[in-house]
Design a protein around this motif. Structure first.
Motif, mmCIF file in Angstrom:
data_model
loop_
_atom_site.group_PDB
_atom_site.id
_atom_site.type_symbol
_atom_site.label_atom_id
_atom_site.label_comp_id
_atom_site.label_asym_id
_atom_site.label_seq_id
_atom_site.Cartn_x
_atom_site.Cartn_y
_atom_site.Cartn_z
ATOM 1 N N UNK A 288 -8.277 -5.100 -0.219
ATOM 2 C CA UNK A 288 -9.034 -4.268 0.713
ATOM 3 C C UNK A 288 -9.024 -2.815 0.254
ATOM 4 N N UNK A 289 -10.002 -2.078 0.732
ATOM 5 C CA UNK A 289 -10.039 -0.633 0.531
ATOM 6 C C UNK A 289 -9.723 0.041 1.861
ATOM 7 N N UNK A 290 -8.698 0.892 1.856
ATOM 8 C CA UNK A 290 -8.366 1.691 3.038
ATOM 9 C C UNK A 290 -8.597 3.183 2.805
ATOM 10 N N UNK A 291 -8.429 3.621 1.578
ATOM 11 C CA UNK A 291 -8.695 5.011 1.214
ATOM 12 C C UNK A 291 -9.813 4.992 0.180
ATOM 13 N N UNK A 292 -11.011 5.399 0.600
ATOM 14 C CA UNK A 292 -12.170 5.299 -0.284
ATOM 15 C C UNK A 292 -12.393 6.539 -1.128
ATOM 16 N N UNK A 293 -11.436 7.468 -1.140
ATOM 17 C CA UNK A 293 -11.653 8.728 -1.853
ATOM 18 C C UNK A 293 -11.834 8.522 -3.351
ATOM 19 N N UNK A 294 -11.252 7.452 -3.905
ATOM 20 C CA UNK A 294 -11.401 7.220 -5.346
ATOM 21 C C UNK A 294 -12.851 6.914 -5.730
ATOM 22 N N UNK A 295 -13.683 6.552 -4.746
ATOM 23 C CA UNK A 295 -15.077 6.204 -5.030
ATOM 24 C C UNK A 295 -16.042 7.361 -4.786
ATOM 25 N N UNK A 296 -15.520 8.527 -4.457
ATOM 26 C CA UNK A 296 -16.394 9.682 -4.240
ATOM 27 C C UNK A 296 -17.223 9.951 -5.494
ATOM 28 N N UNK A 297 -18.541 10.003 -5.336
ATOM 29 C CA UNK A 297 -19.427 10.308 -6.452
ATOM 30 C C UNK A 297 -19.671 9.154 -7.397
ATOM 31 N N UNK A 298 -19.103 7.985 -7.117
ATOM 32 C CA UNK A 298 -19.270 6.840 -8.012
ATOM 33 C C UNK A 298 -20.654 6.222 -7.841
ATOM 34 N N UNK A 299 -21.134 5.582 -8.887
ATOM 35 C CA UNK A 299 -22.418 4.888 -8.825
ATOM 36 C C UNK A 299 -22.242 3.521 -8.167
ATOM 37 N N UNK A 300 -23.365 2.928 -7.760
ATOM 38 C CA UNK A 300 -23.318 1.594 -7.175
ATOM 39 C C UNK A 300 -22.777 0.587 -8.178
ATOM 40 N N UNK A 301 -23.120 0.750 -9.438
ATOM 41 C CA UNK A 301 -22.608 -0.158 -10.470
ATOM 42 C C UNK A 301 -21.090 -0.062 -10.565
ATOM 43 N N UNK B 16 0.824 -1.196 0.000
ATOM 44 C CA UNK B 16 0.000 0.000 0.000
ATOM 45 C C UNK B 16 0.861 1.249 0.000
ATOM 46 N N UNK B 17 0.274 2.354 -0.453
ATOM 47 C CA UNK B 17 0.966 3.632 -0.381
ATOM 48 C C UNK B 17 0.992 4.171 1.043
ATOM 49 N N UNK B 18 0.327 3.499 1.985
ATOM 50 C CA UNK B 18 0.377 3.924 3.384
ATOM 51 C C UNK B 18 1.777 3.779 3.957
ATOM 52 N N UNK C 198 -3.994 -2.912 -1.354
ATOM 53 C CA UNK C 198 -5.035 -1.898 -1.482
ATOM 54 C C UNK C 198 -5.649 -1.902 -2.878
ATOM 55 N N UNK C 199 -6.979 -1.844 -2.910
ATOM 56 C CA UNK C 199 -7.687 -1.515 -4.149
ATOM 57 C C UNK C 199 -7.579 -0.007 -4.308
ATOM 58 N N UNK C 200 -7.152 0.454 -5.489
ATOM 59 C CA UNK C 200 -6.791 1.868 -5.614
ATOM 60 C C UNK C 200 -7.656 2.667 -6.578
ATOM 61 N N UNK C 201 -8.549 1.999 -7.322
ATOM 62 C CA UNK C 201 -9.384 2.763 -8.255
ATOM 63 C C UNK C 201 -10.651 1.984 -8.584
ATOM 64 N N UNK C 202 -11.539 2.620 -9.321
ATOM 65 C CA UNK C 202 -12.826 2.014 -9.651
ATOM 66 C C UNK C 202 -12.697 0.864 -10.638
ATOM 67 N N UNK C 203 -11.535 0.711 -11.257
ATOM 68 C CA UNK C 203 -11.295 -0.440 -12.128
ATOM 69 C C UNK C 203 -10.836 -1.660 -11.339
ATOM 70 N N UNK C 204 -10.729 -1.518 -10.026
ATOM 71 C CA UNK C 204 -10.327 -2.647 -9.199
ATOM 72 C C UNK C 204 -8.856 -2.961 -9.249
#
Length: 271
Positions: free
Chosen positions: A129-142, A44-46, A85-91
């Motif tokens: 795992x997701x630790x920083x969820x900022x990449x999902x801000x405004x994303x749809x459920x899909x 992770x980048x942590x 870490x999962x880092x983007x909406x593309x998984x």
């Protein structure tokens, strides 16, 4: 009483915010008669910052020499993993876009690769795992659902980590269906249940759907100190309260977990 004889989500001092060595964790597991221990330090980048726009392979060399660990230590079977870490909406998982051209000693590699591919070539399995969820801000459920699905499609990912506290909503049934199809696992995380009361309700809903859909789960302490290794009291209480079936607990014994691992990811070398 539900039987859980494996702890497949633990951390050592190489996670930087954890406090015990691999040997201390192994000995703690042996004292509790844990049959199998998975050591899964953060990938992770942590841990370390980028330098000149890239991560330095030397910062992650603790993951390059995992073959130094014995496969059985103090009577405990030992698996080599990471929590990536999962880092983007593309998984995508951490390190997927960080090019590596040199060994840790500065010698050039015969071919360019990525930090993620280099590390994943050394491990038995990964927890995504997701630790920083900022990449999902405004994303749809899909979009967030697809994120988890794509992570599960990685050949080395065996487990989705602490989804109940990630802060990222997703279509639970769709993700669980993919996990079941691929023979992969949904984690019920002790640290979440013990220290994140706001997430307990969602964790229970996910566990209940796993039971109803026949999806196997893993149980991990997420231990960051040896004293916590193997202690899953909150997980056991919750799973027993909802009458979770023993047959769906992949961590019930070492043989079961190794069988799931071999079918979903591949047999560990030397195990």
């Amino acid at each position: 009483m539900l039987h859980m004889a494996c702890d497949v989500h633990t951390h050592t001092i190489f996670s930087r915010h954890a406090y015990s060595t691999i040997e201390e964790n192994v000995r703690a597991a042996a004292e509790l008669r844990v049959e199998l221990l998975g050591s899964t330090d953060h990938f992770s980048c942590m841990l370390y910052p980028e330098r000149d726009g890239a991560f330095d392979v030397r910062d992650f060399q603790y993951l390059y020499n995992l073959s130094a660990w014995p496969r059985v230590w103090c009577g405990v079977r030992l698996l080599r993993g990471v929590e990536a870490d999962i880092v983007d909406l593309d998984g995508h998982l951490f390190g997927w876009d960080s090019p590596i051209t040199e060994e840790i000693n500065g010698h050039p590699l015969p071919a360019s690769t990525t930090l993620k591919d280099r590390v994943f070539g050394k491990i038995d399995y990964a927890i995504a795992s997701i630790h920083d969820d900022s990449f999902a801000d405004g994303a749809s459920l899909a979009q967030t659902t697809a994120c988890y699905v794509h992570a599960l499609e990685d050949p080395k990912v065996l487990i989705l980590g602490h989804t109940g506290r990630s802060g990222v909503p997703f279509d639970v049934d769709e993700v669980l269906s993919v996990a079941k199809e691929k023979g992969k696992l949904i984690e019920i995380n002790e640290a979440t249940l013990a220290r994140h009361p706001q997430a307990v309700g969602q964790c229970q809903k996910i566990a209940e759907r796993c039971a109803e859909m026949g999806v196997m789960v893993s149980t991990g302490t997420d231990a960051h100190i040896s004293q916590s290794v193997g202690r899953v009291d909150h997980v056991r209480e919750m799973l027993e309260r909802i009458h979770f079936p023993q047959k769906l607990v992949a961590t019930r014994d070492a043989q079961t977990f190794l069988g799931v691992l071999e079918r979903a990811v591949g047999k560990p070398k030397g195990m």
